[in-house]
Write a protein that holds these residues in place. Structure first.
Motif, mmCIF file in Angstrom:
data_model
loop_
_atom_site.group_PDB
_atom_site.id
_atom_site.type_symbol
_atom_site.label_atom_id
_atom_site.label_comp_id
_atom_site.label_asym_id
_atom_site.label_seq_id
_atom_site.Cartn_x
_atom_site.Cartn_y
_atom_site.Cartn_z
ATOM 1 N N LYS B 255 0.832 -1.199 0.000
ATOM 2 C CA LYS B 255 0.000 0.000 0.000
ATOM 3 C C LYS B 255 0.870 1.254 0.000
ATOM 4 O O LYS B 255 1.756 1.405 0.830
ATOM 5 N N TYR B 256 0.591 2.114 -0.954
ATOM 6 C CA TYR B 256 1.292 3.396 -1.021
ATOM 7 C C TYR B 256 0.380 4.494 -0.531
ATOM 8 O O TYR B 256 -0.761 4.591 -0.970
ATOM 9 N N GLU B 257 0.902 5.305 0.382
ATOM 10 C CA GLU B 257 0.118 6.416 0.912
ATOM 11 C C GLU B 257 0.857 7.722 0.652
ATOM 12 O O GLU B 257 1.699 7.791 -0.232
ATOM 13 N N LEU B 258 0.556 8.743 1.430
ATOM 14 C CA LEU B 258 1.208 10.036 1.195
ATOM 15 C C LEU B 258 2.631 10.022 1.734
ATOM 16 O O LEU B 258 3.513 10.688 1.236
ATOM 17 N N PHE B 259 2.810 9.252 2.801
ATOM 18 C CA PHE B 259 4.145 9.059 3.376
ATOM 19 C C PHE B 259 4.159 7.717 4.076
ATOM 20 O O PHE B 259 3.097 7.110 4.284
ATOM 21 N N GLU B 260 5.351 7.262 4.411
ATOM 22 C CA GLU B 260 5.471 5.999 5.150
ATOM 23 C C GLU B 260 6.034 6.320 6.522
ATOM 24 O O GLU B 260 6.937 7.155 6.646
ATOM 25 N N THR B 261 5.482 5.680 7.544
ATOM 26 C CA THR B 261 6.066 5.876 8.867
ATOM 27 C C THR B 261 6.819 4.610 9.257
ATOM 28 O O THR B 261 6.427 3.496 8.876
ATOM 29 N N TYR B 262 7.888 4.793 9.977
ATOM 30 C CA TYR B 262 8.656 3.643 10.439
ATOM 31 C C TYR B 262 8.905 3.786 11.946
ATOM 32 O O TYR B 262 9.571 4.731 12.377
ATOM 33 N N ARG B 263 8.327 2.896 12.701
ATOM 34 C CA ARG B 263 8.433 2.856 14.164
ATOM 35 C C ARG B 263 8.153 4.228 14.791
ATOM 36 O O ARG B 263 8.831 4.666 15.719
ATOM 37 N N LEU B 264 7.154 4.879 14.213
ATOM 38 C CA LEU B 264 6.874 6.265 14.610
ATOM 39 C C LEU B 264 5.831 6.369 15.725
ATOM 40 O O LEU B 264 5.833 7.342 16.486
ATOM 41 N N ASP B 265 4.951 5.346 15.835
ATOM 42 C CA ASP B 265 3.793 5.476 16.720
ATOM 43 C C ASP B 265 4.141 5.859 18.159
ATOM 44 O O ASP B 265 3.467 6.672 18.765
ATOM 45 N N ASP B 266 5.207 5.257 18.687
ATOM 46 C CA ASP B 266 5.561 5.566 20.083
ATOM 47 C C ASP B 266 6.903 6.306 20.158
ATOM 48 O O ASP B 266 7.540 6.358 21.205
ATOM 49 N N ALA B 267 7.318 6.870 19.003
ATOM 50 C CA ALA B 267 8.650 7.501 18.970
ATOM 51 C C ALA B 267 8.679 8.796 19.783
ATOM 52 O O ALA B 267 7.696 9.538 19.822
ATOM 53 N N GLU B 268 9.812 9.032 20.436
ATOM 54 C CA GLU B 268 10.012 10.305 21.158
ATOM 55 C C GLU B 268 10.839 11.267 20.310
ATOM 56 O O GLU B 268 10.743 12.476 20.446
ATOM 57 N N VAL B 269 11.707 10.665 19.490
ATOM 58 C CA VAL B 269 12.501 11.479 18.572
ATOM 59 C C VAL B 269 12.324 10.876 17.175
ATOM 60 O O VAL B 269 12.229 9.660 17.023
ATOM 61 N N ALA B 270 12.257 11.764 16.163
ATOM 62 C CA ALA B 270 11.999 11.251 14.816
ATOM 63 C C ALA B 270 12.690 12.109 13.767
ATOM 64 O O ALA B 270 12.948 13.295 13.987
ATOM 65 N N ILE B 271 12.958 11.457 12.649
ATOM 66 C CA ILE B 271 13.469 12.218 11.515
ATOM 67 C C ILE B 271 12.422 12.194 10.394
ATOM 68 O O ILE B 271 11.610 11.276 10.301
ATOM 69 N N VAL B 272 12.479 13.240 9.559
ATOM 70 C CA VAL B 272 11.634 13.315 8.357
ATOM 71 C C VAL B 272 12.594 13.312 7.189
ATOM 72 O O VAL B 272 13.577 14.069 7.183
ATOM 73 N N VAL B 273 12.336 12.442 6.228
ATOM 74 C CA VAL B 273 13.329 12.218 5.193
ATOM 75 C C VAL B 273 12.651 11.887 3.868
ATOM 76 O O VAL B 273 11.476 11.512 3.827
ATOM 77 N N ILE B 274 13.395 12.048 2.776
ATOM 78 C CA ILE B 274 12.883 11.735 1.430
ATOM 79 C C ILE B 274 13.906 10.847 0.724
ATOM 80 O O ILE B 274 15.112 11.099 0.820
ATOM 81 N N GLY B 275 13.428 9.824 0.023
ATOM 82 C CA GLY B 275 14.292 9.064 -0.890
ATOM 83 C C GLY B 275 15.078 7.945 -0.244
ATOM 84 O O GLY B 275 14.703 7.406 0.806
#
Lengths: 116, 398
Positions: B255-275
């Motif tokens: 399934k392709y959506e607008l973005f993909e999240t990876y282990r984000l649901d309970d994350a305290e720190v996160a990066i936003v990235v492309i490619g």
């Protein structure tokens, strides 16, 4: 054509009522755009001098030289922008086209109308 | 997913995968000019044409300006039309990019991301497509060759959807994806051709029984309305992209959506990235997670339209965010993804602290240690509640 254009592109149409992509769903619509009001000088044709060589007709960028039965009969002032190319390409020994300021030409026309 | 189409797993580079997608989509016209690292796409595709595998009219033009112009003309005529480019080639297309989108022509164009000169460089960064972010094109980014292939096929449907009618760029990282070989799962030709269907536009120029005026002068009295309509098409594109993603998932199981999240649901720190950097980041996130650090990621697939509301919701629980930009905007306040993400988070109830890392310019490598450094910085920001600076340069010699 004119009616068709008015029907598909109303002047007061809102953005969501317009055809997509800026098209006009009709052909030959440049005719509706009266470029004659860009003009400050106009060509005046002298039928007596004209040899119907068609140079002006071929060179006119706005298809504004009116030809009937192989004879130049005048100009389409609704679309002529007054560029003067027709007068320039008219052979010098013929010089059947002179460029006259529109203001003068208008004053002349007005005088003639008053005289009538 | 219950019914999934048969897939063929073969080793392909990103360029080969995109050329295969183009063969399967079978456009009516392709007009293109070669440029590194895109060259292989059009070279391979032209072989398909000369080998009779596709009946596409292939137009070898003299420049990218002509490539995009010919593509615009063909699309307006009523042909499904494509081209492909990179970097300086995209820059040479510039004025026609706006004519394609303003004329609402559903052109699909793979762009193999490469740094814009100067100084002259042929390697990956996103300065080319990011520069074109306001050209009115939909931008889909790919993490790997599989995504590039899948995005190409979906792009056709997105571009041509009656609610959208906008051109789409399918972006993939130069060399890293375009020349890297991976296992790619291709669909059957028939499955792709059924999925994309046939190209239909309302007013093709070649419909001589119903003449139209295409590209007329559009002055003070109408231009604004046309641009307003174009803006709305971009708003509507978001739902269409999701719908097409759902439909494609029924075929492939992915399934392709607008973005993909990876282990984000309970994350305290996160990066936003492309490619492609997202792939590297996933490995680092797993390592950090094994150390008990709640690290996560959001990988943007659709940059235009920018999914500001969805991104805000996905990131609002995170304490500290680092946005990784593979392009500088020279605004003095970081890269384009940073600006957009930071603006999206403005309306969050509890605004996270957000910092920016410009990285990987001109193909500079990004490795696990660099991504680990970003997370270490984020943990410090989370603990102190303070940003040291908005813009950081990651991997540059200091």
């Amino acid at each position: 054509m004119s009616d068709n254009k008015k029907q598909v592109v109303r002047k007061d149409a809102a953005w969501h009522e317009l055809p997509v992509g800026g098209i006009i769903p009709a052909g030959g619509t440049a005719k509706e755009f009266k470029t004659g009001d860009w003009r400050t000088i106009r060509p005046i044709h002298d039928r007596e001098k004209c040899i119907d060589c068609m140079f002006c007709w071929a060179y006119c960028p706005d298809m504004s030289v009116i030809v009937e039965d192989g004879k130049v009969v005048g100009f389409d002032y609704d679309h002529c922008k007054g560029c003067g190319i027709c007068a320039k390409v008219c052979p010098p020994r013929v010089s059947a086209i002179t460029m006259v300021p529109d203001s003068e030409a208008d004053a002349e026309t007005k005088k003639e109308e008053e005289a009538v | 997913m219950s019914v999934v189409a048969k897939k063929h797993r073969i080793a392909l580079t990103g360029n080969e995968a995109v050329a295969q997608a183009m063969r399967q989509i079978h456009p009516d016209v392709v007009a293109a000019y070669p440029i590194t690292p895109q060259t292989e796409i059009v070279q391979i595709f032209s072989s398909f044409v000369s080998d009779g595998l596709v009946h596409t009219e292939y137009v070898p033009v003299e420049s990218e300006h002509s490539a995009m112009s010919a593509t615009v003309g063909a699309a307006a005529a009523g042909a499904r039309s494509m081209t492909a480019t990179s970097a300086n080639g995209l820059a040479l297309m510039w004025e026609i990019l706006y004519i394609a989108s303003g004329s609402r022509l559903p052109i699909v164009m793979p762009v193999v991301n490469r740094a814009l000169s100067g100084p002259i460089n042929i390697h990956c960064d996103h300065s080319d497509t990011m520069g074109a972010r306001d050209s009115g094109w939909i931008h889909l980014y790919s993490e790997n060759a599989q995504e590039a292939y899948d995005n190409m096929i979906q792009a056709v449907r997105i571009a041509e959807h009656p609610d959208v009618k906008l051109p789409v760029m399918v972006c993939m990282d130069g060399f890293i994806i375009s020349h890297g070989m991976e296992n790619v799962e291709l669909l059957d030709d028939k499955v792709v051709s059924d999925f994309v269907g046939s190209y239909k536009i309302d007013h093709p120029l070649l419909d001589i029984d119903n003449p139209i005026t295409f590209g007329p002068l559009d002055l003070q009295d109408f231009y604004f309305e046309h641009k307003r309509a174009q803006a709305e098409a971009m708003v509507r594109a978001k739902n269409v992209i999701l719908q097409i993603g759902e439909e494609y998932a029924k075929l492939t199981g992915t399934k392709y959506e607008l973005f993909e999240t990876y282990r984000l649901d309970d994350a305290e720190v996160a990066i936003v990235v492309i490619g492609s950097t997202a792939g590297t980041a996933k490995v680092q996130i797993d390592k950090l997670r094994s150390q008990g650090i709640k690290a996560g990621m959001l990988k943007v697939r659709v940059f235009r339209p920018f999914p500001y509301e969805e991104i805000k919701q996905a990131l609002s629980h995170v304490s500290a965010i680092a946005v990784l930009d593979r392009a500088d905007s020279f605004s003095s306040i970081g890269g384009p993804l940073f600006s957009e993400t930071r603006a999206a988070m403005y309306d969050a109830e509890k605004r996270p602290l957000i910092t920016n890392y410009v990285y990987g310019l001109g193909g500079r490598d990004i490795n696990l240690a660099m991504i680990e450094k970003v997370y270490q910085d984020l943990l410090e920001i989370k603990d102190t509640g303070k940003l040291k600076q908005y813009v950081n340069y990651l991997g540059v010699r200091e």
